[in-house]
Structures are given as structure tokens and as C-alpha cells.
Design an enzyme around this catalytic site. Structure first.
Site, PDB file in Angstrom:
ATOM      1  N   ASP A  94       0.852  -1.187   0.000  1.00 39.25           N
ATOM      2  CA  ASP A  94       0.000   0.000   0.000  1.00 39.25           C
ATOM      3  C   ASP A  94       0.891   1.242   0.000  1.00 39.25           C
ATOM      4  O   ASP A  94       2.108   1.149   0.118  1.00 39.25           O
ATOM      5  CB  ASP A  94      -0.976  -0.010   1.166  1.00 39.25           C
ATOM      6  CG  ASP A  94      -0.287  -0.063   2.519  1.00 39.25           C
ATOM      7  OD1 ASP A  94       0.932   0.187   2.578  1.00 39.25           O
ATOM      8  OD2 ASP A  94      -0.960  -0.355   3.514  1.00 39.25           O
ATOM      9  N   ASP A 268      -8.220  -7.258   0.875  1.00 40.26           N
ATOM     10  CA  ASP A 268      -7.235  -7.476   1.942  1.00 40.26           C
ATOM     11  C   ASP A 268      -7.805  -6.968   3.247  1.00 40.26           C
ATOM     12  O   ASP A 268      -8.681  -6.090   3.254  1.00 40.26           O
ATOM     13  CB  ASP A 268      -5.930  -6.738   1.647  1.00 40.26           C
ATOM     14  CG  ASP A 268      -6.003  -5.286   2.108  1.00 40.26           C
ATOM     15  OD1 ASP A 268      -5.466  -4.986   3.193  1.00 40.26           O
ATOM     16  OD2 ASP A 268      -6.630  -4.463   1.414  1.00 40.26           O
ATOM     17  N   CYS A 306     -14.137 -28.087   8.443  1.00 34.95           N
ATOM     18  CA  CYS A 306     -12.891 -27.508   7.937  1.00 34.95           C
ATOM     19  C   CYS A 306     -11.794 -28.576   7.906  1.00 34.95           C
ATOM     20  O   CYS A 306     -11.673 -29.393   8.830  1.00 34.95           O
ATOM     21  CB  CYS A 306     -12.456 -26.339   8.829  1.00 34.95           C
ATOM     22  SG  CYS A 306     -10.935 -25.547   8.293  1.00 34.95           S
ATOM     23  N   CYS A 308      -8.458 -27.728   7.527  1.00 38.14           N
ATOM     24  CA  CYS A 308      -7.162 -27.076   7.705  1.00 38.14           C
ATOM     25  C   CYS A 308      -6.317 -27.839   8.727  1.00 38.14           C
ATOM     26  O   CYS A 308      -6.808 -28.702   9.456  1.00 38.14           O
ATOM     27  CB  CYS A 308      -7.337 -25.618   8.139  1.00 38.14           C
ATOM     28  SG  CYS A 308      -7.740 -25.373   9.890  1.00 38.14           S
ATOM     29  N   CYS A 311      -7.702 -27.675  12.340  1.00 39.57           N
ATOM     30  CA  CYS A 311      -8.909 -28.465  12.601  1.00 39.57           C
ATOM     31  C   CYS A 311      -8.661 -29.972  12.484  1.00 39.57           C
ATOM     32  O   CYS A 311      -9.377 -30.764  13.092  1.00 39.57           O
ATOM     33  CB  CYS A 311     -10.028 -28.029  11.663  1.00 39.57           C
ATOM     34  SG  CYS A 311     -10.658 -26.376  12.055  1.00 39.57           S
ATOM     35  N   HIS A 337      -6.167 -21.114  11.026  1.00 41.88           N
ATOM     36  CA  HIS A 337      -7.544 -21.490  10.692  1.00 41.88           C
ATOM     37  C   HIS A 337      -8.281 -20.347  10.002  1.00 41.88           C
ATOM     38  O   HIS A 337      -8.947 -20.558   8.974  1.00 41.88           O
ATOM     39  CB  HIS A 337      -8.313 -21.912  11.942  1.00 41.88           C
ATOM     40  CG  HIS A 337      -9.786 -22.010  11.692  1.00 41.88           C
ATOM     41  ND1 HIS A 337     -10.366 -23.099  11.072  1.00 41.88           N
ATOM     42  CD2 HIS A 337     -10.795 -21.127  11.917  1.00 41.88           C
ATOM     43  CE1 HIS A 337     -11.667 -22.892  10.940  1.00 41.88           C
ATOM     44  NE2 HIS A 337     -11.952 -21.705  11.452  1.00 41.88           N
TER      45      HIS A 337
END
Length: 379
Positions: A94, A268, A306, A308, A311, A337
Site C-alpha cells: 500500500d 485485503d 474444515c 485445515c 482443525c 484457521h
């Protein structure tokens, strides 16, 4: 040679959302896409390898903070931001404008730039469009942002009109000051608050300058969600179809879906990492605060739907214990997560666009997440 280009793959017949691909010097990624935020050349508690494994193709770093620490000269000496932080994917930086206007209580805006104080040391500093370009050229990100004024919300029409005009003049100076257009793409930022006439003027000014991409700024700054959606409804159609569109600072699941429906390609936000450090998790069933006492003996994963790493391997009870004990590993698990959840959500959004069913997906997701309920808890 243009450093950053956009390829339109498909338009959802149900909603008009875009499935596309952005090409950068450090690879390509499909859109709509969420970008994890790595303010100081790191996404808090995550390694670049973990981000790559969970499917992140582009991350955001902060010009203002890297200018102060460690200094853009050190990053450039290291070979640029990619080598400095060992990240092989795309990077967006940015302009530093948001931090100048949000972190410094003492600032003076003039045509040349902004005088303000370092929020850490109190040192007097000055940032101009040309200086923002020099810093970002030294950092070496694939996508750079033009230096703009970030007006407060709400702001009256007269103030906003002057701000938009200044941002347009600064955008021209940014283009003139950009030294590496063949290796770094520079995006312009559309401002104008909630005023349609000013958004139209800002879009007209900036699209005439032919940036390789455009951001919609000045949203997610305290306005209600319906105001943000209304502004997007009349702003995104003003932007070129053959260039990427980036909605700055947005990361709640509902806004990612609603923004995609309104033609946004890139998002974002620090939201998923910030709330993770407070023990708040995004799940397929809604918001879950894992530090709450009711999870002390709950040995299920954060989200049973989930897949991931968190998890698949750790329970709510264990993560609650770590968060309550202020253990860094607990924050790593919740951060992993939340980022995985949003990156997976965007994969689902892209798939729904491919299959012309994003409107149906939105209804199903909102119902399951609880967004359709009265007094639903958001982030």
C-alpha cells in the site's frame, strides 16, 4: 511492457461477478482473491511456507511501516521484499497514506504532501507522492499503490470534493515518479466517500491516466455495510473491464461475497489475524470465540467442516487452554484457521462463479453463517 495484467475468464450469469486471473512478475493468481496482510514483511505468527500451503498466492505489506522499520534501503540491499522475507509469490504494497492519516494525530496536509509525526518515536516526517513511489520502488513489490488522501468518515461534500481533486493530482505525480513500470504495476485509488458524483469524478480522473489496475478506497472505515454495497454498486461499473479491481481493507466473509458479486477481484484485511489473537474464529456455522468457558471440555475441532491443519489436529479445548495461557502456539493455530477459512471461501466463490450459482451460494452461506438472523453477530 506492462508488469501487471488481468485476464477475464468468466462472468457469472446469476450475479455478474467476475472470475479472472491476475498476472504479475512473481506469478499469477485467480480472482476473486483474499490477500493476507503482512504489515512488517510478515503475516503475524505465520511462515511464508504455511501461507503457500494454505493457498495464498499474494500478500500485502505496508509501505509506511517498512519505511520506518527496517528502512526501504535495507530491504533493497537484501534484494527486495521477496528475498528479504523469503516469499516467492506476488506482493502488493500500500502507499502508506492510510497509516499517515490514521496513526498520526498531528499532521498537516499541503499540496506537496503530508507533514506528520512518527507514531513510534514522535520524529517529524514528510511523505509525498514522489517519496511514496521511491519507497515502493525500493521495496520491489509486484503491485504498488498510488499515494492518496484518506479522508475521515463521515466527511461533508465540500471537504471530500477537495480531497478527491488532490488525490487525482497526486495520482498524476505518482505515475511520473514511478521508476519501474516494466517490473512493478501501479494501481490508482478511487475515492469520494459515499457521494456518487465524487466517485464518478474520481473514476473519470484516474481511468484517464490508464493505470494497470484500480482500487476502491475510503470504504470499510466505519460506514454501515449497506452503504458500502451501495457505493460499490455505482463505482465498480465505472472501472475498466480489462483491469483488476481491488477493494481495500475488507475481510469479513459477508463483505467478501457481496464485494465479489459487485465485480471486485481483490480484497485485503487484518481482520482474520487480528481477531485470531483474541481467540475469535471464523467457522462454517458463524463466529466462534474459542476462549469462552463453554469450550473448556469441548474436544471437537474449531470447525467440523474444515480440513485445515488446525482443525485436523487440535481441539477447541486445547486451543482455548493455549489462548487463555497467552501461548503463542494458540495464536498460530487460530490465525492459521482463519486465513485458511477465508482463502477456502474465495475458492468456493470462484467455483460458484464458474457454475453460475454465486447468488445461490450467497444465500446458503448467509443462512448457515447466521447473517440472515436478526441481531446477527458480525466481526
Amino acid at each position: 511492457m506492462v508488469a501487471v495484467t488481468y485476464e477475464l475468464i468468466k462472468t457469472c450469469k446469476q450475479t455478474g461477478a467476475r472470475l479472472g486471473r491476475v498476472h504479475t512478475p512473481h506469478g499469477s493468481f485467480e480472482t476473486p482473491m483474499f490477500m493476507p496482510v503482512g504489515t512488517l514483511a510478515t503475516v503475524k505468527t505465520m511462515s511464508p511456507e504455511e501461507l503457500e500451503r494454505m493457498g495464498a498466492s499474494i500478500i500485502l505489506s505496508n509501505t509506511y511501516h517498512l519505511w520506518l522499520r527496517p528502512g526501504e534501503d535495507i530491504v533493497e540491499e537484501a534484494g527486495g521484499l521477496h528475498k528479504f522475507m523469503n516469499w516467492n509469490g506476488s506482493i502488493l504494497t500500500d502507499s502508506g497514506g492510510f497509516q499517515v492519516f490514521s496513526l498520526s494525530d498531528l499532521r498537516q496536509i499541503e499540496e506537496e504532501g503530508v507533514h506528520f509525526r512518527n507514531h513510534i518515536s514522535g520524529e517529524k516526517l514528510f511523505l509525498s507522492p514522489e517519496k511514496a513511489m521511491r519507497i515502493q520502488n525500493s521495496l520491489g513489490a509486484d503491485i504498488m499503490m498510488a499515494f492518496d488522501e484518506c479522508p475521515p468518515y463521515p466527511a461533508d461534500h465540500d471537504y471530500m470534493k477537495k480531497s478527491v481533486e488532490r488525490t487525482s493530482r497526486w495520482a498524476e505525480r505518482c505515475l511520473e515518479g514511478h521508476q519501474r513500470p516494466d517490473s512493478q504495476g501501479l494501481f490508482g485509488i478511487i475515492q469520494g466517500g459515499e457521494y456518487e458524483d465524487l466517485r464518478r469524478q474520481s473514476a473519470k480522473d484516474l481511468t484517464s491516466l490508464d493505470f494497470p489496475g484500480y482500487a476502491v478506497g475510503g470504504l470499510s472505515v466505519g460506514e454501515p455495510k449497506d452503504v458500502m454495497n451501495r457505493v460499490l454498486d455505482f463505482t465498480t461499473p465505472l472501472l475498466p473491464n480489462d483491469k483488476p479491481r481491488y477493494l481495500m481493507g475488507v475481510g469479513s466473509p459477508d463483505s467478501l461475497i457481496d464485494g465479489s458479486i459487485r465485480g471486485i477481484d481483490m480484497f485485503d484485511c487484518v481482520l482474520p489475524t487480528r481477531i485470531a489473537r483474541n481467540g475469535t474464529c471464523m467457522t462454517s456455522q458463524g463466529r466462534l470465540v474459542v476462549r469462552n468457558a463453554k469450550f473448556a471440555r469441548d474436544f471437537r475441532p474449531i470447525d467440523e467442516q474444515c480440513d485445515c491443519h488446525t482443525c485436523r489436529n487440535y481441539s477447541r479445548a486445547y486451543i482455548r487452554h493455549l489462548v487463555k495461557a497467552n501461548e503463542t502456539f494458540g495464536f498460530r493455530l487460530t490465525t492459521y484457521h482463519n486465513l485458511y477459512f477465508l482463502l477456502k471461501l474465495m475458492r468456493q466463490v470462484r467455483e460458484a462463479i464458474r457454475e453460475d450459482r454465486l447468488g445461490d451460494f450467497r444465500e446458503e452461506f448467509f443462512e448457515k453463517y447466521g447473517f440472515n438472523k436478526p441481531n446477527a453477530k458480525n466481526f
